[in-house]
Scaffold this active site. Structure first.
Site, PDB file in Angstrom:
ATOM      1  N   ASP A  17      59.815  76.445  43.943  1.00  0.00           N
ATOM      2  CA  ASP A  17      61.192  76.091  43.411  1.00  0.00           C
ATOM      3  C   ASP A  17      61.245  74.943  42.238  1.00  0.00           C
ATOM      4  OD1 ASP A  17      61.802  77.367  45.767  1.00  0.00           O
ATOM      5  OD2 ASP A  17      62.982  75.962  46.560  1.00  0.00           O
ATOM      6  N   LYS A 120      64.343  83.342  47.518  1.00  0.00           N
ATOM      7  CA  LYS A 120      64.844  83.292  48.784  1.00  0.00           C
ATOM      8  C   LYS A 120      66.110  82.498  49.081  1.00  0.00           C
ATOM      9  CE  LYS A 120      62.478  78.974  48.762  1.00  0.00           C
ATOM     10  NZ  LYS A 120      63.361  77.769  48.754  1.00  0.00           N
ATOM     11  N   CYS A 164      60.989  72.236  50.901  1.00  0.00           N
ATOM     12  CA  CYS A 164      60.564  73.646  50.364  1.00  0.00           C
ATOM     13  C   CYS A 164      59.147  73.732  50.506  1.00  0.00           C
ATOM     14  CB  CYS A 164      61.329  74.296  49.388  1.00  0.00           C
ATOM     15  SG  CYS A 164      63.042  74.917  49.902  1.00  0.00           S
TER      16      CYS A 164
HETATM   17  C1  VGL Z   1      65.365  72.777  48.597  1.00  0.00           C
HETATM   18  C2  VGL Z   1      67.171  71.669  49.881  1.00  0.00           C
HETATM   19  C3  VGL Z   1      67.834  72.953  49.547  1.00  0.00           C
HETATM   20  C4  VGL Z   1      64.114  72.588  47.876  1.00  0.00           C
HETATM   21  C5  VGL Z   1      66.032  73.836  48.460  1.00  0.00           C
HETATM   22  O1  VGL Z   1      63.662  73.522  47.300  1.00  0.00           O
HETATM   23  O2  VGL Z   1      63.460  71.734  48.561  1.00  0.00           O
HETATM   24  N1  VGL Z   1      65.858  71.688  49.300  1.00  0.00           N
HETATM   25  N2  VGL Z   1      67.430  73.862  49.134  1.00  0.00           N
END
Ligand code: VGL
Ligand code: ZN
Length: 219
Positions: A17, A120, A164
């Site tokens: 991410d 995702k 994540c």
């Molecule tokens: C994430 C919160 C919501 C992350 C993704 O990438 O850690 N955190 N969606």
């Protein structure tokens, strides 16, 4: 230098991410502390260096529809960063982030660096911190991709350590991968949950290390 441990088993990078919406530098909707320009540059350089060493680079990408259940905006009256019980699961109310097709959802590295980008969180009904499967139990293509490529060992880093990164690492360990967490290339949402996440990943078998262990000339 601490090279990936076994020449018979292939290693890969799993970049989690690394998206604009999680950074302060890009004024992201869900900016994680410490994600300044220097952090982004360090992660980009490290990823290119590891790719240059011949490691395949896999990336996860948070990829939500506007109607996603984790967005506070989809729960009238709810407050951001509080927890709601939804279908028996405890769900944090996040600001809307990583909406499909928006700049905030884009990964901050050129596409051609990646072997595969695993999206995702596309199902509005389920959150998906892990790159392997969502909260509804639906697997992404990640495990199949890694298996087909003969990969047994993962160098994991990215955002966010306590969400994540954590859930992706725990799923990777449960699936039998050796995991090295490159901690200097990670940032967490909050200090206490980040510390707890690191401890849990370590307990479950992740090697907590840093990028200098894999990149000559750094540290
Ligand atoms: C994430 C919160 C919501 C992350 C993704 O990438 O850690 N955190 N969606
Ligand atoms: Zn998300």
């Amino acid at each position: 230098m601490n090279q990936p441990t076994d020449n018979h088993d292939k290693s890969a990078v799993l970049l989690v991410d690394f998206q604009e919406d999680f950074t302060e530098d890009k004024n992201g909707a869900l900016a994680v502390a410490g994600t300044d320009a220097a952090y982004i540059d360090t992660v980009a350089r490290a990823t290119r260096a590891l790719s240059g060493q011949g490691l395949p680079i896999y990336a996860t990408q948070d990829w939500h529809p506007e109607t996603h259940m984790s967005f506070v905006t989809n729960h009238p009256g709810a407050e951001v960063f509080t927890t709601l019980d939804i279908d028996g699961r405890s769900q944090i109310m996040w600001p809307a982030h990583c909406v499909q097709g928006t700049a905030g959802a884009s990964i901050m590295l050129a596409d051609d660096l990646f072997e595969q980008v695993i999206q995702k969180g596309s199902d509005a009904r389920f959150d998906s911190y892990s790159g392997f499967a969502d909260d509804g139990g639906k697997q992404t293509a990640l495990e199949e991709q890694l298996a087909n490529a003969g990969i047994k060992e993962l160098l994991v880093y990215g955002l966010a350590t306590d969400f994540c990164v954590k859930f992706t690492v725990l799923d990777a360990l449960a699936a039998g991968y050796r995991v090295h967490l490159l901690l200097d290339l990670c940032r967490g949402v909050a200090p206490d949950t980040t510390e707890a996440a690191i401890e849990e990943m370590r307990e479950k078998g992740a090697v907590i290390t840093e990028s200098a262990a894999f990149i000559p000339g750094r540290g």
